[in-house]
Write a protein that holds these residues in place. Structure first.
Motif, mmCIF file in Angstrom:
data_model
loop_
_atom_site.group_PDB
_atom_site.id
_atom_site.type_symbol
_atom_site.label_atom_id
_atom_site.label_comp_id
_atom_site.label_asym_id
_atom_site.label_seq_id
_atom_site.Cartn_x
_atom_site.Cartn_y
_atom_site.Cartn_z
ATOM 1 N N VAL A 85 -3.710 -31.927 -8.726
ATOM 2 C CA VAL A 85 -3.151 -31.719 -7.390
ATOM 3 C C VAL A 85 -1.627 -31.643 -7.448
ATOM 4 C CG1 VAL A 85 -2.815 -32.790 -5.144
ATOM 5 C CG2 VAL A 85 -5.081 -32.802 -6.205
ATOM 6 N N ALA A 86 -1.029 -32.589 -8.172
ATOM 7 C CA ALA A 86 0.433 -32.601 -8.283
ATOM 8 C C ALA A 86 0.932 -31.299 -8.899
ATOM 9 C CB ALA A 86 0.882 -33.791 -9.135
ATOM 10 N N ALA A 87 0.228 -30.831 -9.923
ATOM 11 C CA ALA A 87 0.651 -29.607 -10.599
ATOM 12 C C ALA A 87 0.571 -28.419 -9.650
ATOM 13 C CB ALA A 87 -0.226 -29.367 -11.830
ATOM 14 N N LEU A 88 -0.536 -28.290 -8.947
ATOM 15 C CA LEU A 88 -0.694 -27.153 -8.048
ATOM 16 C C LEU A 88 0.363 -27.185 -6.951
ATOM 17 C CD1 LEU A 88 -2.372 -24.715 -7.686
ATOM 18 C CD2 LEU A 88 -4.013 -26.020 -6.348
ATOM 19 N N ASP A 89 0.641 -28.376 -6.437
ATOM 20 C CA ASP A 89 1.685 -28.502 -5.419
ATOM 21 C C ASP A 89 3.032 -28.034 -5.961
ATOM 22 O OD1 ASP A 89 -0.097 -29.473 -3.617
ATOM 23 O OD2 ASP A 89 0.450 -31.579 -3.839
ATOM 24 N N ARG A 126 -12.776 -26.836 -4.156
ATOM 25 C CA ARG A 126 -12.308 -25.780 -5.055
ATOM 26 C C ARG A 126 -11.908 -24.555 -4.257
ATOM 27 N NH1 ARG A 126 -15.106 -23.738 -10.541
ATOM 28 N NH2 ARG A 126 -13.376 -22.293 -10.430
ATOM 29 N N ARG A 127 -12.674 -24.279 -3.217
ATOM 30 C CA ARG A 127 -12.381 -23.097 -2.409
ATOM 31 C C ARG A 127 -11.055 -23.274 -1.671
ATOM 32 N NH1 ARG A 127 -14.643 -21.484 2.904
ATOM 33 N NH2 ARG A 127 -13.704 -19.448 3.241
ATOM 34 N N ALA A 128 -10.776 -24.504 -1.250
ATOM 35 C CA ALA A 128 -9.536 -24.755 -0.528
ATOM 36 C C ALA A 128 -8.315 -24.483 -1.406
ATOM 37 C CB ALA A 128 -9.515 -26.190 -0.023
ATOM 38 N N ASN A 129 -8.411 -24.827 -2.683
ATOM 39 C CA ASN A 129 -7.269 -24.642 -3.582
ATOM 40 C C ASN A 129 -7.251 -23.278 -4.254
ATOM 41 O OD1 ASN A 129 -6.128 -27.179 -3.146
ATOM 42 N ND2 ASN A 129 -7.496 -28.138 -4.642
ATOM 43 N N PRO A 154 -7.015 -19.970 -3.376
ATOM 44 C CA PRO A 154 -5.976 -18.970 -3.156
ATOM 45 C C PRO A 154 -4.625 -19.374 -3.738
ATOM 46 C CG PRO A 154 -7.246 -19.299 -1.157
ATOM 47 C CD PRO A 154 -7.704 -20.347 -2.122
ATOM 48 N N ARG A 155 -4.242 -20.645 -3.541
ATOM 49 C CA ARG A 155 -2.976 -21.094 -4.125
ATOM 50 C C ARG A 155 -3.010 -20.943 -5.636
ATOM 51 N NH1 ARG A 155 -0.734 -26.805 -3.002
ATOM 52 N NH2 ARG A 155 -2.931 -27.393 -3.088
ATOM 53 N N ARG A 156 -4.142 -21.327 -6.202
ATOM 54 C CA ARG A 156 -4.285 -21.251 -7.649
ATOM 55 C C ARG A 156 -4.164 -19.800 -8.132
ATOM 56 N NH1 ARG A 156 -8.630 -20.362 -10.298
ATOM 57 N NH2 ARG A 156 -8.791 -20.907 -12.499
ATOM 58 N N LEU A 157 -4.833 -18.896 -7.457
ATOM 59 C CA LEU A 157 -4.760 -17.491 -7.844
ATOM 60 C C LEU A 157 -3.341 -16.955 -7.741
ATOM 61 C CD1 LEU A 157 -7.938 -15.703 -6.468
ATOM 62 C CD2 LEU A 157 -7.384 -16.444 -8.779
ATOM 63 N N ALA A 158 -2.631 -17.387 -6.701
ATOM 64 C CA ALA A 158 -1.259 -16.903 -6.508
ATOM 65 C C ALA A 158 -0.369 -17.367 -7.652
ATOM 66 C CB ALA A 158 -0.711 -17.401 -5.162
ATOM 67 N N VAL A 159 -0.522 -18.617 -8.029
ATOM 68 C CA VAL A 159 0.292 -19.140 -9.129
ATOM 69 C C VAL A 159 -0.011 -18.387 -10.419
ATOM 70 C CG1 VAL A 159 0.711 -21.161 -10.578
ATOM 71 C CG2 VAL A 159 0.521 -21.421 -8.101
ATOM 72 N N ILE A 160 -1.287 -18.161 -10.683
ATOM 73 C CA ILE A 160 -1.677 -17.470 -11.910
ATOM 74 C C ILE A 160 -1.137 -16.048 -11.921
ATOM 75 C CG2 ILE A 160 -3.634 -16.565 -13.205
ATOM 76 C CD1 ILE A 160 -5.202 -19.027 -12.299
ATOM 77 N N ALA A 161 -1.266 -15.376 -10.772
ATOM 78 C CA ALA A 161 -0.836 -13.978 -10.716
ATOM 79 C C ALA A 161 0.658 -13.845 -10.967
ATOM 80 C CB ALA A 161 -1.200 -13.379 -9.357
ATOM 81 N N ALA A 162 1.411 -14.902 -10.662
ATOM 82 C CA ALA A 162 2.871 -14.813 -10.744
ATOM 83 C C ALA A 162 3.405 -15.110 -12.137
ATOM 84 C CB ALA A 162 3.510 -15.773 -9.731
ATOM 85 N N ALA A 173 -17.174 -11.474 -7.097
ATOM 86 C CA ALA A 173 -17.851 -12.462 -6.262
ATOM 87 C C ALA A 173 -16.919 -13.630 -5.951
ATOM 88 C CB ALA A 173 -19.109 -12.963 -6.963
ATOM 89 N N TYR A 174 -16.132 -14.026 -6.934
ATOM 90 C CA TYR A 174 -15.224 -15.148 -6.712
ATOM 91 C C TYR A 174 -14.215 -14.814 -5.608
ATOM 92 C CZ TYR A 174 -11.771 -18.787 -7.676
ATOM 93 O OH TYR A 174 -10.902 -19.827 -7.562
ATOM 94 N N GLY A 175 -13.686 -13.610 -5.660
ATOM 95 C CA GLY A 175 -12.744 -13.198 -4.624
ATOM 96 C C GLY A 175 -13.379 -13.216 -3.241
ATOM 97 N N ARG A 176 -14.584 -12.700 -3.161
ATOM 98 C CA ARG A 176 -15.246 -12.656 -1.848
ATOM 99 C C ARG A 176 -15.601 -14.057 -1.370
ATOM 100 N NH1 ARG A 176 -19.435 -7.633 -2.925
ATOM 101 N NH2 ARG A 176 -17.838 -6.007 -3.134
ATOM 102 N N TRP A 177 -15.985 -14.903 -2.315
ATOM 103 C CA TRP A 177 -16.347 -16.272 -1.939
ATOM 104 C C TRP A 177 -15.124 -17.021 -1.414
ATOM 105 C CZ3 TRP A 177 -14.822 -20.944 -4.414
ATOM 106 C CH2 TRP A 177 -15.485 -22.088 -3.919
ATOM 107 N N LEU A 178 -13.974 -16.773 -2.001
ATOM 108 C CA LEU A 178 -12.766 -17.432 -1.508
ATOM 109 C C LEU A 178 -12.479 -17.009 -0.065
ATOM 110 C CD1 LEU A 178 -10.175 -17.436 -4.443
ATOM 111 C CD2 LEU A 178 -11.539 -19.314 -3.546
#
Lengths: 191, 191
Positions: free
Chosen positions: B14-18, B98-101, B103-111, B158-163
């Motif tokens: 959690v701390a890392a994602l924040d 997991r679903r709540a985090n 989008p944030r996770r994907l954004a960090v990875i994409a960057a 599927a992961y994208g749609r599920w998010l």
DNA sequence: ACGGTTGATGAGACCAAGTCCCATCACTCT
DNA sequence: AGAGTGATGGGACTTGGTCTCATCAACCGT
């Protein structure tokens, strides 16, 4: 010594591959590679963004060739045909010297997780260019993604065969793509 | 402080994602993450092999589920059906938190290129288990590779749609795989 | 209650990857 | 010859990652 000697980049790549093969990727320091090439750490990082890239040079060129190969395909042709042209287009970079170092390079990459990561990203990069190129041609999203993945798979298969058999890359790329496409088309439904 | 507090691993994630979201992945040090979680650098590396893995935990579990899903499919079923079962099997790990985090996770990875590398390797890992599982069932080499790539593609879709939509993962995974398979089956030859 | 064991943590030394900045040298052009 | 250019050398510095040892809370048997 070695200052202004030509092809510093080449020398670094050769030295790195030699050392990685002799003592492993992780036991080889950047300073050591540079030393064998008659250079220093500073110069190494001037030629390569990081230690891994010394094994993955030339990706930008491949990406450009792939994009050009797809873009240069007549609009009337299907997505698979465009990918075939892309695979044929990159053949010009598959020279004899690359083939000579190929197996050693693959062995080093296979033995190290860090390098497999970079390799996976490289493949994802190829997949991305193909997909983007197909989208520009009006290919629907899903089909573009599918063909891009199949194209990269064919590329990997063809590369392996080319390392073994040599010859013109296009002569292995075309059959590989056909086999992959045939396998895909033959799939039964999932329900 | 915080010694013996439960769920140190959770707190670190959690701390890392924040922090990654607030100031970027590269501007965040491991010591800083640990500090926010009330721990130290030592403890961080005891829970995660490296800085990236704090965003990619649970891969081993997914791999096991995929392998089990394929192995548990009746031998009479086709390769696509086995992959469908694998995708359904991993659904149990797709929880609301997991679903709540996500989008944030994907954004960090994409960057970040480093994180995209790890993500690409993760996907390659999935592809590898699927392929190996299919080979064990006697599926021919090329077909196994093709279906594995298509399966991973369906997983990503599927992961994208599920998010976005939420609900049961299986309800998005099945249609995604069918769409991908349909697109593959509809391909025209490359000649 | 007491002492020993266990397991997660803290602390700090240490190495290598990667960044930065500046000096230096070879070559070129005028 | 003198100035400019471009690749290199060299060293300080940050940080990811490893390793080792000390510490402290909980548990366990007597």
């Amino acid at each position: 010594m070695g200052r202004w000697e030509p092809e510093a980049r080449e020398r670094l790549m050769v030295a790195a591959l030699d050392l990685f093969g002799e003592q492993g990727y992780e036991n080889t320091g950047v300073a050591q590679i540079a030393e064998r090439a008659g250079l220093t750490k500073s110069t190494f990082f001037r030629h390569f963004r990081d230690k891994r890239e010394v094994l993955f040079g030339g990706q930008d060129e491949l990406v450009s060739l792939i994009a050009a190969g797809i873009e240069g395909t007549p609009a009337s042709a299907g997505a698979l045909k465009a990918v075939e042209r892309a695979l044929v287009a990159i053949g010009v970079t598959f020279t004899d010297s690359r083939r000579a170092n190929g197996p050693r390079r693959l062995a080093v990459i296979a033995a190290n997780a860090e390098l497999r990561e970079r390799d996976a990203l490289k493949m994802a990069g190829f997949s991305g260019v193909i997909k983007d190129g197909l989208l520009l041609r009006g290919v629907p999203e899903i089909e573009a993604a599918v063909v891009a993945e199949l194209g990269v798979l064919a590329l990997r298969i063809a590369y392996g065969r080319w390392l073994e058999a040599g010859g013109d890359f296009a002569d292995v790329a075309r059959p590989a793509l056909e086999e992959v496409a045939a396998a895909a088309a033959a799939l039964e439904g999932a329900e």
